[in-house]
Design a protein around this motif. Structure first.
Motif, PDB file in Angstrom:
ATOM      1  N   SER A 128       3.078  -4.680   6.647  1.00 41.76           N
ATOM      2  CA  SER A 128       2.877  -5.044   5.239  1.00 41.76           C
ATOM      3  C   SER A 128       1.452  -5.529   4.989  1.00 41.76           C
ATOM      4  N   GLU A 129       0.986  -6.415   5.858  1.00 42.02           N
ATOM      5  CA  GLU A 129      -0.358  -6.968   5.614  1.00 42.02           C
ATOM      6  C   GLU A 129      -1.443  -5.935   5.908  1.00 42.02           C
ATOM      7  N   ALA A 130      -1.200  -5.036   6.853  1.00 37.59           N
ATOM      8  CA  ALA A 130      -2.209  -4.006   7.136  1.00 37.59           C
ATOM      9  C   ALA A 130      -2.318  -3.036   5.955  1.00 37.59           C
ATOM     10  N   VAL A 131      -1.173  -2.732   5.310  1.00 39.69           N
ATOM     11  CA  VAL A 131      -1.205  -1.907   4.094  1.00 39.69           C
ATOM     12  C   VAL A 131      -2.047  -2.607   3.037  1.00 39.69           C
ATOM     13  N   HIS A 132      -1.840  -3.908   2.907  1.00 36.61           N
ATOM     14  CA  HIS A 132      -2.571  -4.701   1.920  1.00 36.61           C
ATOM     15  C   HIS A 132      -4.090  -4.585   2.150  1.00 36.61           C
ATOM     16  N   ALA A 133      -4.470  -4.700   3.415  1.00 39.30           N
ATOM     17  CA  ALA A 133      -5.898  -4.611   3.753  1.00 39.30           C
ATOM     18  C   ALA A 133      -6.438  -3.214   3.446  1.00 39.30           C
ATOM     19  N   ALA A 134      -5.641  -2.182   3.729  1.00 33.74           N
ATOM     20  CA  ALA A 134      -6.083  -0.800   3.481  1.00 33.74           C
ATOM     21  C   ALA A 134      -6.351  -0.587   1.991  1.00 33.74           C
ATOM     22  N   LEU A 135      -5.441  -1.106   1.149  1.00 36.61           N
ATOM     23  CA  LEU A 135      -5.629  -0.924  -0.303  1.00 36.61           C
ATOM     24  C   LEU A 135      -6.866  -1.670  -0.784  1.00 36.61           C
TER      25      LEU A 135
ATOM     26  N   HIS B   2       6.152   0.696   1.620  1.00 37.48           N
ATOM     27  CA  HIS B   2       4.911   0.335   2.313  1.00 37.48           C
ATOM     28  C   HIS B   2       4.863  -1.161   2.602  1.00 37.48           C
ATOM     29  N   GLY B   3       6.042  -1.753   2.861  1.00 35.40           N
ATOM     30  CA  GLY B   3       6.068  -3.191   3.102  1.00 35.40           C
ATOM     31  C   GLY B   3       6.479  -3.917   1.835  1.00 35.40           C
ATOM     32  N   TRP B   4       6.617  -5.229   1.950  1.00 33.94           N
ATOM     33  CA  TRP B   4       7.278  -5.989   0.887  1.00 33.94           C
ATOM     34  C   TRP B   4       6.304  -6.746  -0.022  1.00 33.94           C
ATOM     35  N   LEU B   5       4.997  -6.557   0.150  1.00 36.62           N
ATOM     36  CA  LEU B   5       4.048  -7.331  -0.661  1.00 36.62           C
ATOM     37  C   LEU B   5       3.943  -6.768  -2.084  1.00 36.62           C
ATOM     38  N   ASP B   6       3.488  -7.635  -2.997  1.00 35.71           N
ATOM     39  CA  ASP B   6       3.590  -7.338  -4.428  1.00 35.71           C
ATOM     40  C   ASP B   6       3.008  -5.986  -4.858  1.00 35.71           C
TER      41      ASP B   6
ATOM     42  N   GLY C  40      10.944 -11.295  -9.106  1.00 33.17           N
ATOM     43  CA  GLY C  40       9.778 -12.077  -8.718  1.00 33.17           C
ATOM     44  C   GLY C  40       8.527 -11.259  -8.472  1.00 33.17           C
ATOM     45  N   VAL C  41       8.620  -9.940  -8.627  1.00 34.08           N
ATOM     46  CA  VAL C  41       7.424  -9.095  -8.473  1.00 34.08           C
ATOM     47  C   VAL C  41       6.815  -8.942  -9.864  1.00 34.08           C
TER      48      VAL C  41
ATOM     49  N   GLN D 255       5.061  -7.609 -13.059  1.00 31.93           N
ATOM     50  CA  GLN D 255       4.702  -6.263 -13.527  1.00 31.93           C
ATOM     51  C   GLN D 255       3.204  -6.021 -13.382  1.00 31.93           C
ATOM     52  N   GLU D 256       2.402  -7.087 -13.607  1.00 30.73           N
ATOM     53  CA  GLU D 256       0.933  -6.911 -13.533  1.00 30.73           C
ATOM     54  C   GLU D 256       0.494  -6.463 -12.140  1.00 30.73           C
ATOM     55  N   ALA D 257       1.266  -6.841 -11.106  1.00 27.55           N
ATOM     56  CA  ALA D 257       0.870  -6.467  -9.744  1.00 27.55           C
ATOM     57  C   ALA D 257       0.880  -4.940  -9.580  1.00 27.55           C
ATOM     58  N   GLY D 258       1.692  -4.280 -10.416  1.00 24.14           N
ATOM     59  CA  GLY D 258       1.772  -2.822 -10.312  1.00 24.14           C
ATOM     60  C   GLY D 258       0.980  -2.113 -11.399  1.00 24.14           C
ATOM     61  N   ARG D 259       0.212  -2.890 -12.150  1.00 26.22           N
ATOM     62  CA  ARG D 259      -0.503  -2.314 -13.301  1.00 26.22           C
ATOM     63  C   ARG D 259      -1.369  -1.118 -12.907  1.00 26.22           C
ATOM     64  N   ASP D 260      -1.967  -1.188 -11.723  1.00 21.43           N
ATOM     65  CA  ASP D 260      -2.862  -0.112 -11.296  1.00 21.43           C
ATOM     66  C   ASP D 260      -2.193   0.906 -10.371  1.00 21.43           C
ATOM     67  N   LEU D 261      -0.868   0.845 -10.311  1.00 24.95           N
ATOM     68  CA  LEU D 261      -0.159   1.848  -9.506  1.00 24.95           C
ATOM     69  C   LEU D 261       0.233   3.029 -10.377  1.00 24.95           C
ATOM     70  N   ILE D 262       0.051   4.224  -9.855  1.00 23.86           N
ATOM     71  CA  ILE D 262       0.563   5.426 -10.525  1.00 23.86           C
ATOM     72  C   ILE D 262       1.661   5.972  -9.618  1.00 23.86           C
ATOM     73  N   VAL D 263       2.894   5.938 -10.118  1.00 20.81           N
ATOM     74  CA  VAL D 263       4.029   6.372  -9.291  1.00 20.81           C
ATOM     75  C   VAL D 263       4.323   7.842  -9.577  1.00 20.81           C
ATOM     76  N   LEU D 264       4.445   8.632  -8.509  1.00 26.30           N
ATOM     77  CA  LEU D 264       4.665  10.078  -8.674  1.00 26.30           C
ATOM     78  C   LEU D 264       5.807  10.557  -7.781  1.00 26.30           C
ATOM     79  N   PRO D 265       6.444  11.684  -8.169  1.00 30.02           N
ATOM     80  CA  PRO D 265       7.406  12.303  -7.256  1.00 30.02           C
ATOM     81  C   PRO D 265       6.658  12.879  -6.049  1.00 30.02           C
ATOM     82  N   TRP D 266       7.299  12.767  -4.866  1.00 29.63           N
ATOM     83  CA  TRP D 266       6.635  13.240  -3.636  1.00 29.63           C
ATOM     84  C   TRP D 266       6.804  14.740  -3.473  1.00 29.63           C
ATOM     85  N   ASN D 267       5.943  15.320  -2.672  1.00 25.45           N
ATOM     86  CA  ASN D 267       6.038  16.751  -2.331  1.00 25.45           C
ATOM     87  C   ASN D 267       5.749  17.642  -3.526  1.00 25.45           C
ATOM     88  N   ASP D 268       5.101  17.092  -4.533  1.00 30.21           N
ATOM     89  CA  ASP D 268       4.834  17.844  -5.756  1.00 30.21           C
ATOM     90  C   ASP D 268       3.328  17.790  -6.026  1.00 30.21           C
TER      91      ASP D 268
END
Ligand SMILES: Cc1ncc(COP(=O)(O)O)c(C=O)c1O
Length: 442
Positions: free
Chosen positions: A125-132, A152-156, A183-184, A186-199
Motif C-alpha cells: 500500500s505505501e509503495a503504491v502511494h510513493a509511486a503515485l 492497489h492497497g487500502w490508502l485513500d 471514511g474515504v 471523495q476529494e481523495a479521488g478527485r484526480d482519479l479517472i476510473v475506467l473499465p479494464w482491457n478496453d
C-alpha cells in the motif's frame, strides 16, 4: 492425516472460542479486513509447514491462501527461516545501510527490466502511494487513470472502485468513482479517472478528454484481485504506447504478479516495461517487505531529496534476509522450484477444468496457474470487472465452507495461490475433495 480428517468432517470449537474472545479486544477479531471470514468465523492457527497449516483444533489443512499470496515456497521453508534466524542474531533493524540490502537491490535489478533504481518499504500500500507521488511530481500532472476492480492497497487515493456494485458504479463507459467503504473522502479521488479494464478505446478516450492532465496510469498487469483475468493480447503494449504518447507514467502494481508469475514480474513475462512498479508479497516469503522499482528518471526525485518516502521499519534485517533466501531457493538448480510451482499449479487448473466439464455446476477456472481464480459463472467471456459481478459469490462462500470441512483452506473471493511446496499428491487430494464439496452443493 489430512485424508482421515476429510472422512471425519472437520469442526472448530477452539477456533470459535478464540474468535469470540478476540472480538472483545481486536476490532472485528482480526488485524486485516481480508481475514474477517464469516463462514464459519475467523480461524485460529498454531503451526504451518510446506503446503499445510494446522488450526488450534488440530485440523490439518491444505493451504491455498498462502497467507494471501506471499508464501511462494510454502510455509516455514527451512532456508528462509535459517537465513532470518542468522540475520536477527546480528540485530533486527539498523536504520542505517547494510550489505545485504544492496545485494538484494542488485539481485532485483538483474531480474526486473524496469529496475534502474529501487526503494524498499514494508507494505504494498505505501509503495503504491510513493509511486503515485513520484509519477505526479515527474510528470507535473495530477490525474491518474485507475481501472475498475483493481486493488492497489487500502490508502485513500486508490481506495475507489475496488469492488463497487453495478448500481453504484453507473455507466460502463463513464464509471463513477465509488469509495471503498466509509471514511474515504471523495476529494481523495478527485484526480482519479476510473475506467473499465482491457478496453484500449476507453484509455485513448480518457487521454484525449484530459489533454495535459494525466500524469500516470496504474494497473495490475493481470487483474488478480477480481477474477484473475489476463490482459487481452497487446493490451499492455498499447498502454505502454499510450503512456509514451501522452507523457504519462505507466505503473505496474506487481504485488501479486511479482516473483510469483516470473522473478522479473509480469513486465518480464509479457515483455512490457513500465516506468514504475511495485513488488511485495512473494518477495520476502511472508516477511514485511515491498520494493518500489523504477526507471532512473522517475526515481531521481528521491535521490535529489525533492520527493519524500520514508519508513522506520523499511529494509529491516529479517525481511531482507528472507527475500535473499527466497530468491536463492527460486533460482537454485536453474529454477527447479519455479518449474515445480508451474507444473503443479497447471495440473491443478487442468484437473479443475476437467472436473468443471463433467459437473452440472457452472464452475470456471481462470488464470495462469501459480495464482488462479475459481468461481461459479454461467457466461462465456470474463474480461473486465463488471463481468466478475456475475460470479455466484454466495455459492462460492458455501463451497469454501464445505472445502474447509474437508481440510482445504481457500480464500472466499475465489483466488487460489499455489506454492513450490504443493505436490501432485496435494492436487489429487484437492480434486477429490472438490468433487465431493461440489456434489454437496447440488
Ligand atoms: C495488487 C495489490 N496491490 C497492492 C496491495 C497492497 O499490499 P499490502 O497488503 O502489502 O499493503 C495488494 C494486497 O493484496 C494487492 O493485491
Amino acid at each position: 492425516m489430512a485424508g482421515m480428517a476429510h472422512e471425519r468432517g472437520l469442526s472448530y470449537p477452539q477456533s470459535e472460542r478464540w474468535s469470540e474472545r478476540a472480538r472483545r479486544s481486536l476490532a472485528g477479531g482480526v488485524s486485516s479486513q481480508f481475514r474477517m471470514s464469516k463462514d464459519p468465523h475467523p480461524m485460529f492457527y498454531e503451526r504451518a509447514v510446506g503446503a499445510r497449516i494446522w488450526d488450534v483444533d488440530g485440523n490439518e489443512l491444505i493451504d491455498y491462501t498462502l497467507s494471501q499470496g506471499p508464501l511462494i515456497l510454502g510455509h516455514s521453508h527451512p532456508d528462509v527461516l535459517a537465513a532470518v534466524k542468522e540475520a536477527i542474531d546480528r540485530g533486527q533493524l539498523y536504520a542505517g545501510q547494510f550489505e545485504e540490502e544492496v545485494v538484494l537491490a542488485e539481485a532485483l535489478q538483474r531480474l526486473i527490466p524496469s529496475a534502474e533504481r529501487l526503494r524498499f518499504g514494508s507494505s504494498g500500500s505505501e509503495a503504491v502511494h510513493a509511486a503515485l507521488r513520484l509519477a505526479r511530481y515527474v510528470s507535473g500532472k495530477p490525474k491518474i487513470i485507475k481501472f475498475e476492480g483493481h486493488y492497489h492497497g487500502w490508502l485513500d487515493n486508490v481506495s475507489f472502485s475496488v469492488n463497487p456494485s453495478l448500481d453504484a458504479a453507473g455507466e460502463r463507459e463513464a464509471p463513477r468513482r465509488v469509495p471503498w467503504g466509509g471514511g474515504v473522502p471523495q476529494e481523495a479521488g478527485r484526480d482519479l479517472i476510473v475506467l473499465p479494464w482491457n478496453d484500449l478505446g476507453a484509455v485513448e478516450a480518457a487521454f484525449a478528454a484530459h489533454p495535459g492532465e494525466i500524469g500516470a496510469l496504474i494497473t495490475e498487469p493481470i487483474m488478480c484481485n477480481q477474477g484473475c483475468i489476463a490482459p487481452r493480447p497487446g493490451f499492455l503494449e498499447c498502454l505502454r504506447a499510450a503512456c509514451d504518447r501522452y507523457e504519462a507514467a505507466l505503473i505496474f502494481d506487481e504485488i501479486i504478479t511479482g516473483i510469483r508469475l516470473d522473478l522479473g514480474g509480469a513486465q518480464r513475462y509479457y515483455g512490457v516495461t513500465p516506468d514504475l512498479s511495485i513488488f511485495g508479497k512473494a518477495l520476502a516469503s511472508g516477511f514485511p517487505l515491498s520494493a518500489l522499482v523504477g526507471r532512473e528518471r522517475f526515481m531521481a526525485p528521491l535521490e535529489r531529496n525533492e520527493v519524500y518516502h520514508a519508513g522506520t521499519l523499511n529494509a529491516n534485517n529479517a525481511s531482507v534476509a528472507a527475500a535473499l533466501a527466497t530468491l536463492r531457493v527460486l533460482e537454485a538448480d536453474d529454477g527447479a522450484a519455479q518449474r515445480r510451482l508451474w507444473a503443479t499449479s497447471r495440473e491443478l487448473c487442468e484437473q479443475l477444468r476437467a472436473l468443471a466439464e463433467s459437473h452440472p455446476l457452472p464452475l470456471r477456472v481462470s488464470g495462469p496457474g501459480p495464482m488462479f481464480h475459481l468461481g461459479f459463472h454461467e457466461r462465456g467471456d470474463v474480461t473486465e470487472y463488471r463481468h466478475t459481478l456475475e460470479y455466484d459469490g454466495a455459492r462460492y462462500q458455501r463451497f469454501c465452507a464445505l472445502m474447509l470441512e474437508r481440510g482445504v483452506r481457500l480464500i472466499g473471493r475465489g483466488l487460489w495461490y499455489v506454492s513450490a511446496a504443493h505436490g501432485m499428491d496435494d492436487v489429487a487430494m484437492t480434486i477429490e475433495r472438490t468433487r465431493d464439496a461440489l456434489d454437496q452443493l447440488l
